[in-house]
Write a protein that holds these residues in place. Structure first.
Motif, PDB file in Angstrom:
ATOM      1  N   MET A   1       0.832  -1.201   0.000  1.00  0.00           N
ATOM      2  CA  MET A   1       0.000   0.000   0.000  1.00  0.00           C
ATOM      3  C   MET A   1       0.870   1.255   0.000  1.00  0.00           C
ATOM      4  SD  MET A   1      -3.178   0.759  -0.095  1.00  0.00           S
ATOM      5  CE  MET A   1      -4.256   2.165   0.127  1.00  0.00           C
ATOM      6  N   SER A   2       1.928   1.241   0.773  1.00  0.00           N
ATOM      7  CA  SER A   2       2.834   2.401   0.806  1.00  0.00           C
ATOM      8  C   SER A   2       3.461   2.629  -0.560  1.00  0.00           C
ATOM      9  CB  SER A   2       3.923   2.184   1.856  1.00  0.00           C
ATOM     10  OG  SER A   2       3.371   2.069   3.148  1.00  0.00           O
ATOM     11  N   ARG A   3       3.812   1.528  -1.233  1.00  0.00           N
ATOM     12  CA  ARG A   3       4.427   1.673  -2.553  1.00  0.00           C
ATOM     13  C   ARG A   3       3.448   2.256  -3.568  1.00  0.00           C
ATOM     14  NH1 ARG A   3       5.668  -3.243  -3.348  1.00  0.00           N
ATOM     15  NH2 ARG A   3       4.189  -3.798  -4.972  1.00  0.00           N
ATOM     16  N   LEU A   4       2.165   1.858  -3.478  1.00  0.00           N
ATOM     17  CA  LEU A   4       1.165   2.415  -4.389  1.00  0.00           C
ATOM     18  C   LEU A   4       1.032   3.923  -4.187  1.00  0.00           C
ATOM     19  CD1 LEU A   4      -1.712  -0.252  -4.231  1.00  0.00           C
ATOM     20  CD2 LEU A   4       0.047   0.024  -5.988  1.00  0.00           C
ATOM     21  N   VAL A   5       0.972   4.341  -2.935  1.00  0.00           N
ATOM     22  CA  VAL A   5       0.867   5.779  -2.645  1.00  0.00           C
ATOM     23  C   VAL A   5       2.106   6.511  -3.147  1.00  0.00           C
ATOM     24  CG1 VAL A   5       0.671   7.507  -0.820  1.00  0.00           C
ATOM     25  CG2 VAL A   5      -0.635   5.394  -0.667  1.00  0.00           C
ATOM     26  N   ASP A   6       3.285   5.937  -2.890  1.00  0.00           N
ATOM     27  CA  ASP A   6       4.524   6.571  -3.344  1.00  0.00           C
ATOM     28  C   ASP A   6       4.562   6.684  -4.860  1.00  0.00           C
ATOM     29  OD1 ASP A   6       5.391   6.854  -0.757  1.00  0.00           O
ATOM     30  OD2 ASP A   6       6.608   5.032  -0.761  1.00  0.00           O
ATOM     31  N   ASP A   7       4.086   5.651  -5.561  1.00  0.00           N
ATOM     32  CA  ASP A   7       4.079   5.690  -7.020  1.00  0.00           C
ATOM     33  C   ASP A   7       3.189   6.809  -7.544  1.00  0.00           C
ATOM     34  OD1 ASP A   7       5.837   3.631  -7.252  1.00  0.00           O
ATOM     35  OD2 ASP A   7       4.376   2.108  -7.861  1.00  0.00           O
TER      36      ASP A   7
ATOM     37  N   GLY B   1       0.413   0.216 -12.715  1.00  0.00           N
ATOM     38  CA  GLY B   1       1.017   0.394 -14.029  1.00  0.00           C
ATOM     39  C   GLY B   1       1.911   1.614 -14.107  1.00  0.00           C
ATOM     40  N   LEU B   2       2.510   1.998 -12.973  1.00  0.00           N
ATOM     41  CA  LEU B   2       3.374   3.184 -12.951  1.00  0.00           C
ATOM     42  C   LEU B   2       4.853   2.842 -12.808  1.00  0.00           C
ATOM     43  CD1 LEU B   2       1.251   5.495 -10.617  1.00  0.00           C
ATOM     44  CD2 LEU B   2       1.580   5.744 -13.080  1.00  0.00           C
ATOM     45  N   GLY B   3       5.162   1.612 -12.441  1.00  0.00           N
ATOM     46  CA  GLY B   3       6.543   1.264 -12.107  1.00  0.00           C
ATOM     47  C   GLY B   3       7.539   1.547 -13.203  1.00  0.00           C
ATOM     48  N   LEU B   4       7.267   1.059 -14.420  1.00  0.00           N
ATOM     49  CA  LEU B   4       8.216   1.249 -15.515  1.00  0.00           C
ATOM     50  C   LEU B   4       8.246   2.701 -15.985  1.00  0.00           C
ATOM     51  CD1 LEU B   4       7.799  -1.975 -17.694  1.00  0.00           C
ATOM     52  CD2 LEU B   4       9.590  -1.423 -16.035  1.00  0.00           C
ATOM     53  N   ALA B   5       7.103   3.374 -15.953  1.00  0.00           N
ATOM     54  CA  ALA B   5       7.072   4.791 -16.353  1.00  0.00           C
ATOM     55  C   ALA B   5       7.942   5.624 -15.423  1.00  0.00           C
ATOM     56  CB  ALA B   5       5.633   5.303 -16.350  1.00  0.00           C
ATOM     57  N   ILE B   6       7.812   5.381 -14.122  1.00  0.00           N
ATOM     58  CA  ILE B   6       8.639   6.094 -13.153  1.00  0.00           C
ATOM     59  C   ILE B   6      10.107   5.727 -13.340  1.00  0.00           C
ATOM     60  CG2 ILE B   6       9.161   6.287 -10.683  1.00  0.00           C
ATOM     61  CD1 ILE B   6       6.144   5.925 -10.171  1.00  0.00           C
ATOM     62  N   ALA B   7      10.370   4.443 -13.549  1.00  0.00           N
ATOM     63  CA  ALA B   7      11.759   3.982 -13.703  1.00  0.00           C
ATOM     64  C   ALA B   7      12.438   4.668 -14.880  1.00  0.00           C
ATOM     65  CB  ALA B   7      11.785   2.467 -13.883  1.00  0.00           C
ATOM     66  N   ARG B   8      11.767   4.714 -16.043  1.00  0.00           N
ATOM     67  CA  ARG B   8      12.394   5.329 -17.221  1.00  0.00           C
ATOM     68  C   ARG B   8      12.687   6.808 -16.973  1.00  0.00           C
ATOM     69  NH1 ARG B   8      10.452   4.764 -23.425  1.00  0.00           N
ATOM     70  NH2 ARG B   8      11.976   3.059 -23.342  1.00  0.00           N
ATOM     71  N   ARG B   9      11.723   7.528 -16.398  1.00  0.00           N
ATOM     72  CA  ARG B   9      11.932   8.972 -16.191  1.00  0.00           C
ATOM     73  C   ARG B   9      13.079   9.215 -15.211  1.00  0.00           C
ATOM     74  NH1 ARG B   9      13.133  13.134 -18.097  1.00  0.00           N
ATOM     75  NH2 ARG B   9      12.410  15.107 -17.212  1.00  0.00           N
ATOM     76  N   LEU B  10      13.183   8.392 -14.171  1.00  0.00           N
ATOM     77  CA  LEU B  10      14.272   8.564 -13.210  1.00  0.00           C
ATOM     78  C   LEU B  10      15.624   8.293 -13.868  1.00  0.00           C
ATOM     79  CD1 LEU B  10      12.753   6.919  -9.998  1.00  0.00           C
ATOM     80  CD2 LEU B  10      13.104   9.348 -10.450  1.00  0.00           C
ATOM     81  N   VAL B  11      15.679   7.287 -14.723  1.00  0.00           N
ATOM     82  CA  VAL B  11      16.938   7.005 -15.428  1.00  0.00           C
ATOM     83  C   VAL B  11      17.276   8.153 -16.376  1.00  0.00           C
ATOM     84  CG1 VAL B  11      18.071   5.463 -17.067  1.00  0.00           C
ATOM     85  CG2 VAL B  11      16.702   4.503 -15.219  1.00  0.00           C
ATOM     86  N   GLU B  12      16.274   8.694 -17.060  1.00  0.00           N
ATOM     87  CA  GLU B  12      16.521   9.824 -17.963  1.00  0.00           C
ATOM     88  C   GLU B  12      17.022  11.046 -17.205  1.00  0.00           C
ATOM     89  OE1 GLU B  12      12.772  10.185 -19.894  1.00  0.00           O
ATOM     90  OE2 GLU B  12      13.259   8.736 -21.472  1.00  0.00           O
ATOM     91  N   LEU B  13      16.544  11.247 -15.969  1.00  0.00           N
ATOM     92  CA  LEU B  13      17.041  12.349 -15.153  1.00  0.00           C
ATOM     93  C   LEU B  13      18.526  12.169 -14.824  1.00  0.00           C
ATOM     94  CD1 LEU B  13      14.072  12.894 -12.654  1.00  0.00           C
ATOM     95  CD2 LEU B  13      14.761  14.380 -14.542  1.00  0.00           C
ATOM     96  N   HIS B  14      19.010  10.929 -14.876  1.00  0.00           N
ATOM     97  CA  HIS B  14      20.439  10.643 -14.677  1.00  0.00           C
ATOM     98  C   HIS B  14      21.193  10.629 -15.999  1.00  0.00           C
ATOM     99  CE1 HIS B  14      18.929   9.124 -10.787  1.00  0.00           C
ATOM    100  NE2 HIS B  14      20.146   9.309 -10.341  1.00  0.00           N
ATOM    101  N   ALA B  15      20.549  11.115 -17.085  1.00  0.00           N
ATOM    102  CA  ALA B  15      21.148  11.118 -18.428  1.00  0.00           C
ATOM    103  C   ALA B  15      21.446   9.692 -18.898  1.00  0.00           C
ATOM    104  CB  ALA B  15      22.424  11.967 -18.459  1.00  0.00           C
ATOM    105  N   GLY B  16      20.616   8.757 -18.484  1.00  0.00           N
ATOM    106  CA  GLY B  16      20.761   7.375 -18.904  1.00  0.00           C
ATOM    107  C   GLY B  16      19.602   6.941 -19.778  1.00  0.00           C
ATOM    108  N   THR B  17      19.548   5.648 -20.097  1.00  0.00           N
ATOM    109  CA  THR B  17      18.457   5.105 -20.910  1.00  0.00           C
ATOM    110  C   THR B  17      17.914   3.853 -20.252  1.00  0.00           C
ATOM    111  OG1 THR B  17      19.958   3.737 -22.252  1.00  0.00           O
ATOM    112  CG2 THR B  17      19.491   5.986 -23.042  1.00  0.00           C
ATOM    113  N   LEU B  18      16.628   3.594 -20.502  1.00  0.00           N
ATOM    114  CA  LEU B  18      15.987   2.380 -20.029  1.00  0.00           C
ATOM    115  C   LEU B  18      15.117   1.856 -21.164  1.00  0.00           C
ATOM    116  CD1 LEU B  18      15.716   0.626 -17.425  1.00  0.00           C
ATOM    117  CD2 LEU B  18      13.541   1.797 -17.026  1.00  0.00           C
TER     118      LEU B  18
END
Length: 463
Positions: A158-164, A294-311
């Motif tokens: 539940m905490s993870r859903l709210v955080d997402d 359905g937010l996990g991968l969307a969040i993951a890609r954006r966080l990697v892009e903020l590090h100038a990386g790719t996912l």
């Protein structure tokens, strides 16, 4: 205008002075006004000017008819062009007004959405806090309990859903700030694998990890662990029990490449193209036992892009999916980390202030079982009254208190020179909430629910 100019024109410029009237009428009034000006001009010329003009070599009846024809054609043409131009201007003005209204509505809707998410996060986290505290308290009495394992797992879920939900909002608004440090990639992978350990043990999956030591990256460690955890959760969710999930990393030039490969259901081309979009999920059973937004991968890609990386991901239905993350490597090495002293077992005097009586009492009981002296208050004035006879070393203060909120209570405590470490404990987790708490005088801002390990960290911070 025509009369004073008549002596100078001498009948040679019959239409000259009428052109400005047609131009002005068309420009300001459009086609109807322009055509009316043309027709009125014809009436005036043929009923008043031409009969009184002496016919000469310069102005013959034939030339007068030709001039009238040119005047009519050009006048009607200008009236049409002016009407089209006027309509275009009006449409542009309407579009600008509509765009401005839409912009204001979008700003208001975005503000309302942010407020809704903040309140939603607060309201969902508040009941989680006493559940987590009660579970921690029971865990001390019954270390091995299947029921407590379920409670812990569901509270984390539940905490993870709210955080997402809150993370995707922050990412969309560009409010994510990275706290970069140099880290060994192997340590980050190990931490992520540890985060999903309960789910892995429940499903029986195996991890095959091949990540060499010494690949250093300058990243926000918590965020990259979050990325790896989100990808691993997906791999566990869509893989069959007892299957192996391979985690590998290598250095390729100036980039570190991490791959996570599963042998699960895989994705078709259509699903693969949308896999990193928010709220997109693969097909699930009707009971939605795998859960998620359905937010996990969307969040993951954006966080990697903020590090100038790719996912990126490659997949095939029935074969599995491979997710690849690239990050820039650094020549720097991690700073030495001081060994943390264990939390003091006894002797701390802790004040808990929370209007949620269940949450406050469960947290107080949990702290008391760990050897601390605890006092509880359910509102600001009561907390100030307690401070007359109780001198805390740590105060855990809820922000959403009735009457006197946590910020005001903190200011009163600082005014009274209370030397305790003041911690804002709240369901509001936005960056602006943290900034307000620190401005009010709090030493730290933490989000509910508090785990036992997080409590130990807070206690270790007492000077």
């Amino acid at each position: 205008m025509r009369m004073p100019l008549e002596p100078f024109l001498s009948g040679t410029q019959v239409w000259l002075t009428f052109w400005p009237a047609v131009f002005l009428a068309s420009w300001f009034g459009g086609a109807r006004a322009g055509i009316t000006a043309v027709l009125m001009t014809l009436v005036v010329v043929y009923s008043w000017l031409l009969p009184d003009m002496p016919h000469s070599v310069v102005l013959t009846p034939t030339r007068a008819i030709i001039g009238a024809s040119v005047f009519v054609v050009c006048g009607f043409g200008f009236a049409y062009v002016a009407e089209v131009t006027r309509r275009s201007r009006d449409e542009e003005r309407r579009s600008r007004r509509a765009a401005e209204v839409a912009r204001r509505e979008a700003i208001e809707a975005n503000r309302a959405k942010d407020e809704f998410l903040a309140v939603l996060g607060h309201e969902l986290r508040n009941p989680l806090a006493p559940v987590a505290s009660a579970a921690g308290l029971l865990r001390m009495r019954v270390p091995e309990s299947r029921e407590l394992d379920v409670i812990d797992r569901q509270v984390r879920h539940m905490s993870r859903l709210v955080d997402d939900l809150l993370d995707i909002s922050r990412i969309v608004r560009g409010r994510v700030e990275l706290q970069r440090t140099v880290n060994d990639l192997a340590a980050l992978v190990e931490k992520a694998a540890e985060m999903v350990m309960p789910q892995r043990e429940r499903t029986g999956h195996r991890f095959e990890i091949d990540v060499p030591l010494g690949i250093f990256v300058d990243v926000d460690a918590a965020r990259i662990v979050q990325v790896l955890t989100n990808v691993l959760v997906n791999a566990l969710k869509y893989s069959g029990p007892d299957q192996a999930i391979k985690i590998a990393a290598q250095r390729s030039g100036e980039r570190a490449v991490v791959t996570i490969a599963d042998h699960g259901v895989g994705m078709d081309d259509m699903m693969l193209a949308r896999a990193f979009e928010p709220f997109v999920q693969g097909a699930q059973d009707i009971d939605r036992s795998d859960g998620g937004l359905g937010l996990g991968l969307a969040i993951a890609r954006r966080l990697v892009e903020l590090h100038a990386g790719t996912l990126t991901a490659t997949s095939k239905v029935g074969v599995g999916t491979t997710v690849e993350m690239t990050l820039a490597v650094t020549r720097a090495t991690p700073a030495s980390v001081a060994v943390e002293a264990p939390a003091k077992a006894t002797g701390q005097r802790i004040l808990v202030v929370d209007d949620n009586e269940d949450g406050a009492q469960m947290l107080a009981d949990l702290l008391a079982t760990r050897g601390h002296v605890v006092k509880v208050a359910y509102d600001g004035p009561t907390a100030l009254e307690v401070l007359r006879t109780f001198v805390p070393t740590l105060a855990l203060v809820d922000i959403g208190l009735p009457g006197m909120d946590g910020h005001e209570l903190c200011r009163h405590m600082r005014d009274r020179k209370v030397a305790a470490r003041l911690i804002a404990v709240t369901g509001y987790g936005r960056e602006s909430d943290r900034e307000r708490a620190l401005e009010a005088g709090f030493d730290d801002h933490v989000v509910k629910p508090l785990s036992v390990s997080r409590l130990d960290e807070l206690i270790r911070g007492i000077a």
